[in-house]
Design an enzyme around this catalytic site. Structure first.
Site, PDB file in Angstrom:
ATOM      1  N   PRO A 220       0.794  -1.299   0.017  1.00  0.00           N
ATOM      2  CA  PRO A 220      -0.221   0.109  -0.028  1.00  0.00           C
ATOM      3  C   PRO A 220       0.744   1.239  -0.073  1.00  0.00           C
ATOM      4  O   PRO A 220       1.424   1.499   0.980  1.00  0.00           O
ATOM      5  CB  PRO A 220      -1.040  -0.110   1.228  1.00  0.00           C
ATOM      6  N   ASP A 396       5.638   2.629   2.396  1.00  0.00           N
ATOM      7  CA  ASP A 396       4.737   1.589   2.861  1.00  0.00           C
ATOM      8  C   ASP A 396       3.944   1.758   4.022  1.00  0.00           C
ATOM      9  O   ASP A 396       4.537   1.756   5.067  1.00  0.00           O
ATOM     10  CB  ASP A 396       5.735   0.184   3.060  1.00  0.00           C
ATOM     11  N   HIS A 397       2.635   1.868   3.675  1.00  0.00           N
ATOM     12  CA  HIS A 397       1.824   2.601   4.827  1.00  0.00           C
ATOM     13  C   HIS A 397       1.464   1.288   5.815  1.00  0.00           C
ATOM     14  O   HIS A 397       1.110   1.795   6.835  1.00  0.00           O
ATOM     15  CB  HIS A 397       0.429   3.047   4.339  1.00  0.00           C
ATOM     16  N   ARG A 398       1.812   0.222   5.553  1.00  0.00           N
ATOM     17  CA  ARG A 398       1.735  -0.956   6.566  1.00  0.00           C
ATOM     18  C   ARG A 398       2.817  -0.367   7.628  1.00  0.00           C
ATOM     19  O   ARG A 398       2.656  -0.921   8.931  1.00  0.00           O
ATOM     20  CB  ARG A 398       1.929  -2.185   5.880  1.00  0.00           C
ATOM     21  N   ILE A 400       4.826   2.556   7.778  1.00  0.00           N
ATOM     22  CA  ILE A 400       5.119   3.942   8.036  1.00  0.00           C
ATOM     23  C   ILE A 400       3.715   4.775   8.028  1.00  0.00           C
ATOM     24  O   ILE A 400       2.879   4.473   6.956  1.00  0.00           O
ATOM     25  CB  ILE A 400       6.066   4.599   6.959  1.00  0.00           C
TER      26      ILE A 400
END
Ligand code: CAO
Length: 424
Positions: A220, A396-398, A400
């Site tokens: 993501p 990577d929004h998982r 950060i």
């Protein structure tokens, strides 16, 4: 060695049952329980497994034959004593001939003709248990396989061809790694509209394309944009360039970016971390190796510069020159491209104002750099001309959060606008 006969087992009193598949031929070595033939009544398909291990000497039935209990299927050579052995109970498959439609009442004679063709109208593939198992082992959805056997039955070859075709399909095409539920890739005859030429993708493009595709669909991504005031950095760079021109070292903004990114990564170690394969742990690295995307005539390569935090700008500029030359001369080794914690993709030498780089998994962030330009910046009550460098950080929004992403780019921009911070 002894010869043993294998006979049709009890198949529930059916007499004239069709042999619809013969899975072995003379000379084949089979293990106990391997499927020998598949029989089909008007209600079900059944696999007949081998009662023992051995070598097939002679097959006594062929597709289309009608058999009943006790009929000789084949002769095998085994290490045991000679005998005629009845195969173990046949393995029942899912019914192959469900009542076709409500308009045909159950009372209507169930004929072979009512057997549904495999995968027609996207229904369940019509295949024997052994073929279903084989497909399952290869991760193939049998319903997607078109059957070429009798009554459109899916054969082993059909499953093998399906896998071959899936592997050969261009990425993005249906089945070629596409997500389930997506429409098939458009299959267009472009030549109908004008002259065309087919150019195979380079090996590097195929490899990097597959990686980019996976990273794009699995991570993501969020891209955070920022502008750094590099007016002072640029003056310093020009000065350094003059001093090192004789040594043949060209110092581009990228050397400064490497150094500034290393300082920022030290401050925000999660941006240089990776998720482990389980996705449940973050591996934080105590080293700072940074990959640099290099554009080559054959495609994109990402050599890694090691221990960037421990090297000076001139040294980094020298190494940048060396690795980009190595990349363009196709001399990079696999080791040159491993171990990165973070990547910088600079399109600043070409142009553009911003872009959304794709993260180089298993890294969790990548910095895109675009071309700097003079811009009016409001400072102390007036507009002043400053050299501004556009930065695009994908993360990577998982791993950060958005706030951390913005803090990272803000910090990086501060470092670039005031190189003294590198000493901190
Ligand atoms: N703003 C303004 N000018 C810039 C700049 C920037 N951000 N970055 C570089 N420049 C200038 C350089 O100073 C140099 O100027 P001179 O020719 O006047 O000296 C010129 O642009 C060309 O620089 P360069 O491209 O040769 O060198 P670099 O260190 O900036 O980059 C390398 C090296 C290997 C990264 C680059 O050549 C390259 O391949 N970039 C493409 C990477 C890529 O394809 N990324 C996309 C990945 S996603 O698909």
């Amino acid at each position: 060695m002894a010869e043993q006969q294998v006979l049709v087992p009890d198949i529930g009193g059916f007499k004239d049952v069709a042999v619809i598949e013969v899975m072995v031929k003379a000379g084949d070595i089979v293990a106990a329980e391997d499927t020998l033939v598949t029989l089909e009544t008007d209600k079900a398909a059944m696999d007949v497994p081998s009662p023992f291990a051995g070598t097939v000497k002679e097959v006594k039935v062929k597709v289309g034959d009608k058999v009943g209990e006790g009929k000789l299927i084949l002769v095998m050579e085994t290490s045991g004593a000679a005998a005629a052995v009845t195969a173990p109970a046949a393995v029942l498959a899912a019914p192959v001939a469900p009542a076709p439609v409500a308009a045909k009442p159950a009372a209507a004679p169930v004929a072979i003709a009512t057997v549904q063709p495999a995968a027609s109208s996207g229904g369940k593939g019509h295949a024997s248990p052994a073929i279903r198992r084989f497909a399952r082992e290869l991760g193939v959805d049998i319903a997607q396989v078109k059957g070429s056997g009798e009554k459109n039955r899916v054969t082993k070859e059909d499953v093998q061809n399906f896998v071959k075709q899936s592997l050969a399909q261009p990425r993005g095409a249906a089945g070629g790694g596409a997500l389930p539920g997506l429409l098939p890739w458009p299959d267009v005859d472009f030549a109908k509209f004008g002259e065309v030429e087919t150019k195979p993708l380079s090996r590097i493009k195929k490899i990097s394309g597959a990686n980019l595709h996976r990273n794009w669909v699995m991570i993501p991504h969020v891209t955070q944009f920022e502008e750094a005031d590099i007016s002072e950095m640029e003056a310093f760079r020009k000065q350094l360039n003059d001093e090192h021109a004789k040594a043949g070292i060209k110092i581009t903004p990228l050397a400064f970016l490497l150094k500034a990114a290393a300082a920022t990564l030290k401050h925000f170690p999660d941006f240089a971390a990776s998720l482990d394969a389980s996705g449940e742990n973050l591996i934080v690295k105590k080293y700072i190796h940074i990959g640099v995307a290099v554009d080559t005539p054959d495609g994109l390569m990402v050599p890694v510069i090691r221990d960037v935090d421990q090297k000076g700008i001139v040294q980094l500029a020298k190494e940048l020159g060396e690795i980009s030359a190595k990349a363009r001369d196709k001399k990079l080794t696999a080791a040159d491209m491993q171990g990165g914690c973070f990547t910088i993709s600079s399109l600043g030498g070409i142009g553009g104002t911003s872009f959304t780089p794709i993260i180089n998994a298993p890294e969790v962030a990548i910095l895109g750099v675009s071309r700097s330009s003079m811009k009016p910046v409001y400072q102390d009550g007036e507009f002043v001309a400053r050299l501004m460098l556009p930065l695009s950080l994908s993360y990577d929004h998982r791993v950060i959060d958005g706030a951390a992403g913005a803090r990272f780019t803000t910090y990086l921009a501060h470092v670039l606008s005031d190189m003294r911070r590198l000493a901190l």
